[in-house]
Scaffold this motif. Structure first.
Motif, mmCIF file in Angstrom:
data_model
loop_
_atom_site.group_PDB
_atom_site.id
_atom_site.type_symbol
_atom_site.label_atom_id
_atom_site.label_comp_id
_atom_site.label_asym_id
_atom_site.label_seq_id
_atom_site.Cartn_x
_atom_site.Cartn_y
_atom_site.Cartn_z
ATOM 1 N N UNK A 77 29.769 -18.010 4.142
ATOM 2 C CA UNK A 77 30.685 -18.921 3.457
ATOM 3 C C UNK A 77 31.913 -18.184 2.917
ATOM 4 N N UNK A 78 33.052 -18.809 3.050
ATOM 5 C CA UNK A 78 34.294 -18.252 2.513
ATOM 6 C C UNK A 78 34.170 -18.028 1.010
ATOM 7 N N UNK A 79 33.450 -18.900 0.336
ATOM 8 C CA UNK A 79 33.226 -18.750 -1.100
ATOM 9 C C UNK A 79 32.565 -17.402 -1.413
ATOM 10 N N UNK A 80 31.613 -16.995 -0.579
ATOM 11 C CA UNK A 80 30.945 -15.709 -0.797
ATOM 12 C C UNK A 80 31.890 -14.545 -0.518
ATOM 13 N N UNK A 81 32.726 -14.683 0.494
ATOM 14 C CA UNK A 81 33.731 -13.646 0.764
ATOM 15 C C UNK A 81 34.650 -13.484 -0.445
ATOM 16 N N UNK A 82 35.141 -14.596 -0.953
ATOM 17 C CA UNK A 82 36.023 -14.547 -2.115
ATOM 18 C C UNK A 82 35.315 -13.975 -3.335
ATOM 19 N N UNK A 83 34.064 -14.314 -3.505
ATOM 20 C CA UNK A 83 33.298 -13.833 -4.660
ATOM 21 C C UNK A 83 33.180 -12.301 -4.634
ATOM 22 N N UNK A 84 32.861 -11.750 -3.462
ATOM 23 C CA UNK A 84 32.756 -10.298 -3.322
ATOM 24 C C UNK A 84 34.117 -9.643 -3.579
ATOM 25 N N UNK A 85 35.163 -10.186 -2.980
ATOM 26 C CA UNK A 85 36.507 -9.627 -3.171
ATOM 27 C C UNK A 85 36.952 -9.699 -4.631
ATOM 28 N N UNK A 86 36.707 -10.828 -5.282
ATOM 29 C CA UNK A 86 37.109 -10.980 -6.684
ATOM 30 C C UNK A 86 36.351 -10.014 -7.589
ATOM 31 N N UNK A 87 35.066 -9.825 -7.330
ATOM 32 C CA UNK A 87 34.291 -8.856 -8.123
ATOM 33 C C UNK A 87 34.859 -7.452 -7.957
ATOM 34 N N UNK A 88 35.197 -7.097 -6.726
ATOM 35 C CA UNK A 88 35.791 -5.773 -6.486
ATOM 36 C C UNK A 88 37.122 -5.646 -7.220
ATOM 37 N N UNK A 89 37.989 -6.639 -7.076
ATOM 38 C CA UNK A 89 39.313 -6.559 -7.691
ATOM 39 C C UNK A 89 39.240 -6.493 -9.213
ATOM 40 N N UNK A 90 38.300 -7.207 -9.809
ATOM 41 C CA UNK A 90 38.151 -7.183 -11.270
ATOM 42 C C UNK A 90 37.680 -5.832 -11.782
ATOM 43 N N UNK A 91 36.917 -5.129 -10.999
ATOM 44 C CA UNK A 91 36.345 -3.872 -11.490
ATOM 45 C C UNK A 91 36.951 -2.633 -10.849
ATOM 46 N N UNK A 92 37.985 -2.810 -10.015
ATOM 47 C CA UNK A 92 38.500 -1.670 -9.274
ATOM 48 C C UNK A 92 39.048 -0.580 -10.182
ATOM 49 N N UNK A 93 38.619 0.628 -9.881
ATOM 50 C CA UNK A 93 39.167 1.847 -10.474
ATOM 51 C C UNK A 93 39.212 2.875 -9.361
ATOM 52 N N UNK A 94 40.276 3.671 -9.295
ATOM 53 C CA UNK A 94 40.277 4.723 -8.275
ATOM 54 C C UNK A 94 39.038 5.609 -8.425
ATOM 55 N N UNK A 95 38.532 6.053 -7.331
ATOM 56 C CA UNK A 95 37.366 6.941 -7.261
ATOM 57 C C UNK A 95 36.061 6.274 -7.704
ATOM 58 N N UNK A 96 36.056 4.945 -7.795
ATOM 59 C CA UNK A 96 34.786 4.298 -8.147
ATOM 60 C C UNK A 96 33.781 4.441 -7.012
ATOM 61 N N UNK A 97 32.541 4.398 -7.384
ATOM 62 C CA UNK A 97 31.444 4.516 -6.423
ATOM 63 C C UNK A 97 30.593 3.259 -6.552
ATOM 64 N N UNK A 98 31.042 2.180 -5.935
ATOM 65 C CA UNK A 98 30.336 0.914 -6.054
ATOM 66 C C UNK A 98 30.173 0.250 -4.693
#
Length: 170
Positions: A77-98
């Motif tokens: 589902x596109x909703x799941x794609x967006x959910x994963x992307x939004x979680x990444x964008x909200x928590x992004x920090x250079x050199x993160x290991x997630x």
């Protein structure tokens, strides 16, 4: 594959890579209608790990993460794609290991799965038919589950699977 291409074309993604068997010019022709870069795999028999490695090896140094999808799961589902992307964008920090991985309503963990840049070296060395499962297993403490309201989508691996999908209206 086209179902996945349609869904990714609607997302704010850059540098979409599609790994295809080198021996399938029809699939390559199909990719020309979408904003993606086809990558011809001369050795698809080496498994999904090899395909993931090929894609990762073509990413630019500026890439912050890699979102991995499987063409044999057209009901993602596109909703799941967006959910994963939004979680990444909200928590992004250079050199993160997630690792951001979809957790389906039925408890299954699966695709879409997003790996931060710190995993690119390991992903680029994958071989065999287990994909990135070993990387995920070794890094459980770094997984951010992205809850889905849907059941996990089935793999469409055989003509019978495809016929069943069509009968069910997928």
């Amino acid at each position: 594959m086209e179902h996945i291409l349609i869904k990714t074309a609607a997302l704010p993604l850059e540098g979409i890579r599609v790994v295809l068997p080198q021996s399938n010019p029809k699939l390559k022709q199909l990719t020309l209608h979408y904003p993606c870069q086809p990558i011809e795999n001369p050795t698809p028999h080496l498994g999904i790990g090899n395909s993931i490695a090929l894609a990762i090896q073509t990413l630019p140094l500026s890439a912050k993460a890699a979102l991995i999808l499987l063409a044999d799961q057209p009901q993602i589902h596109t909703e799941d794609l967006n959910h994963v992307l939004n979680n990444f964008q909200r928590s992004y920090e250079p050199k993160q290991t997630l690792i951001f991985q979809t957790k389906y309503k039925d408890g299954q963990m699966g695709h879409p799965t997003l790996f931060s840049r710190s995993y690119f070296q390991q992903l680029s060395e994958l071989k065999g038919d287990v994909g990135a499962k070993n990387i995920i297993q070794r890094n459980q403490r770094y997984i951010i589950p992205c809850e889905s309201r849907f059941e996990s989508p089935p793999d469409i691996d055989t003509p019978d699977d495809y016929r069943r999908l069509l009968r069910e209206g997928g």
